[in-house]
Enzyme design. Structure first.
Site, PDB file in Angstrom:
ATOM      1  N   ASP A 174       0.809  -1.141   0.114  1.00 45.00           N
ATOM      2  CA  ASP A 174       0.002  -0.078   0.036  1.00 45.00           C
ATOM      3  C   ASP A 174       0.968   1.263  -0.099  1.00 45.00           C
ATOM      4  O   ASP A 174       2.015   1.304   0.193  1.00 45.00           O
ATOM      5  CB  ASP A 174      -1.019  -0.079   1.160  1.00 45.00           C
ATOM      6  CG  ASP A 174      -1.876   1.073   1.272  1.00 45.00           C
ATOM      7  OD1 ASP A 174      -2.400   1.478   0.194  1.00 45.00           O
ATOM      8  OD2 ASP A 174      -2.165   1.546   2.286  1.00 45.00           O
ATOM      9  N   ASP A 177      -0.210   4.919   1.111  1.00 45.48           N
ATOM     10  CA  ASP A 177      -0.496   6.065   2.173  1.00 45.48           C
ATOM     11  C   ASP A 177      -0.398   5.199   3.451  1.00 45.48           C
ATOM     12  O   ASP A 177      -1.187   4.203   3.524  1.00 45.48           O
ATOM     13  CB  ASP A 177      -1.715   6.600   1.947  1.00 45.48           C
ATOM     14  CG  ASP A 177      -1.609   7.913   0.635  1.00 45.48           C
ATOM     15  OD1 ASP A 177      -0.906   8.657   0.792  1.00 45.48           O
ATOM     16  OD2 ASP A 177      -2.340   7.555  -0.261  1.00 45.48           O
ATOM     17  N   LYS A 192      -9.520  -2.561  -3.117  1.00 42.91           N
ATOM     18  CA  LYS A 192      -9.619  -3.265  -1.691  1.00 42.91           C
ATOM     19  C   LYS A 192     -10.628  -2.901  -1.093  1.00 42.91           C
ATOM     20  O   LYS A 192     -11.224  -1.548  -1.033  1.00 42.91           O
ATOM     21  CB  LYS A 192      -8.291  -2.582  -1.023  1.00 42.91           C
ATOM     22  CG  LYS A 192      -6.871  -2.922  -1.616  1.00 42.91           C
ATOM     23  CD  LYS A 192      -5.826  -2.607  -1.009  1.00 42.91           C
ATOM     24  CE  LYS A 192      -5.911  -1.185  -0.820  1.00 42.91           C
ATOM     25  NZ  LYS A 192      -4.426  -0.364  -0.041  1.00 42.91           N
ATOM     26  N   ASP A 205      -1.436  -1.107   5.860  1.00 46.39           N
ATOM     27  CA  ASP A 205      -1.761  -0.499   7.370  1.00 46.39           C
ATOM     28  C   ASP A 205      -3.217  -0.448   7.672  1.00 46.39           C
ATOM     29  O   ASP A 205      -3.412  -0.006   8.715  1.00 46.39           O
ATOM     30  CB  ASP A 205      -1.297   1.107   7.321  1.00 46.39           C
ATOM     31  CG  ASP A 205      -2.386   1.764   6.299  1.00 46.39           C
ATOM     32  OD1 ASP A 205      -2.536   1.631   5.181  1.00 46.39           O
ATOM     33  OD2 ASP A 205      -2.744   3.023   6.746  1.00 46.39           O
TER      34      ASP A 205
END
Length: 260
Positions: free
Chosen positions: A14, A16, A185, A210
């Site tokens: 990922d 961010d 996602k 995250d």
């Protein structure tokens, strides 16, 4: 939790909360990308954001000090275009979205139209038009199939949360009764299309994220090795609330460098 799998050959991560946060590189991110390139590992940086093209995102990462080629970036817009290309090649769509989405659809041969389209496709926008939402509602009621790039209901901004794709899609659903198919996602479809892009196999692919409720659950469902970093949305105390577990939990991307 650890696994007995061999070291990953392919990497999905990922963006961010893993590599960057508020426009700044997270410590260890540059070293991680450099290690992947040094070891000649095939990898993709993933994002649910459908606003930007890979070229835009590569420039954004470069400004943060991360050298990621645009061909190593996979967005929900690209995943959506790939999905539609397999489902209905050369089709047509009424699109509510920015350049990232319209460019991706053009590149797979889709025609943008508001007259009898095969699909209504909605992605993230900087500002949503009530007229465009109204048009989408009428097209869905007339039989257009409904696709959304991702289910995120808000996106961050310096002033606070902004309504995102999932929120706008909900307006269309409420007015039509039609639920969209979300490609991004936590749909593992996005990971499978990403793996196809780099010719990867689930048994030898790792995913770093995250968020437990998007990155990790989709990685598990796609059969990937999963690593949760604690530099983004999910905190350590949150992990135990979920009925599934990542392969490992680490403080940050800096702790993953040695795994490459």
């Amino acid at each position: 939790m650890t696994t007995d799998r061999d070291p990953p050959e392919f990497w999905l991560t990922d963006m961010d909360g893993v590599l960057v946060k508020e426009g700044e590189a997270i410590p260890g991110a540059a070293e991680f990308i450099a290690k992947l390139q040094e070891k000649k590992r095939r990898f993709l940086v993933l994002t649910n954001n459908s606003i930007y093209t890979p070229r835009d995102l590569a420039a954004r990462l470069e400004r943060a000090g991360l050298s990621v080629p645009e061909q190593s970036i996979w967005t929900s817009a690209l995943a959506t275009a790939s999905f539609l290309d397999t489902q209905h090649p050369g089709g047509s769509a009424y699109v509510i979205g920015e350049a990232g989405l319209t460019t991706a659809l053009h590149e797979v041969g889709y025609t943008m139209t508001d007259t009898n389209p095969d699909y209504v496709v909605i992605g993230e926008l900087r500002s949503y038009s009530f007229a465009a939402i109204t048009k989408a509602i009428r097209l869905v009621l007339d039989g257009a199939r409904f696709i959304a790039t991702n289910p995120d209901v808000t996106s961050p901004s310096p002033e606070g949360p902004l309504p995102a794709t999932g929120a706008a899609a909900a307006m269309i659903t409420k007015a039509t009764g039609a639920e969209p198919y979300f490609v991004g996602k936590p749909n593992p479809m996005m990971f499978r299309s990403a793996m196809n892009r780099i010719d990867a196999h689930a048994a030898s692919t790792a995913m770093i994220g995250d968020r437990m409720d998007t990155d990790i659950v989709a990685g598990i469902e796609a059969g990937l090795d999963t690593t949760l970093v604690l530099t983004g949305s999910t905190k350590k105390d949150d992990v135990k609330r979920f009925p599934y577990r990542p392969s490992r939990v680490v403080d940050s991307i800096a702790d993953v460098v040695e795994l490459v």
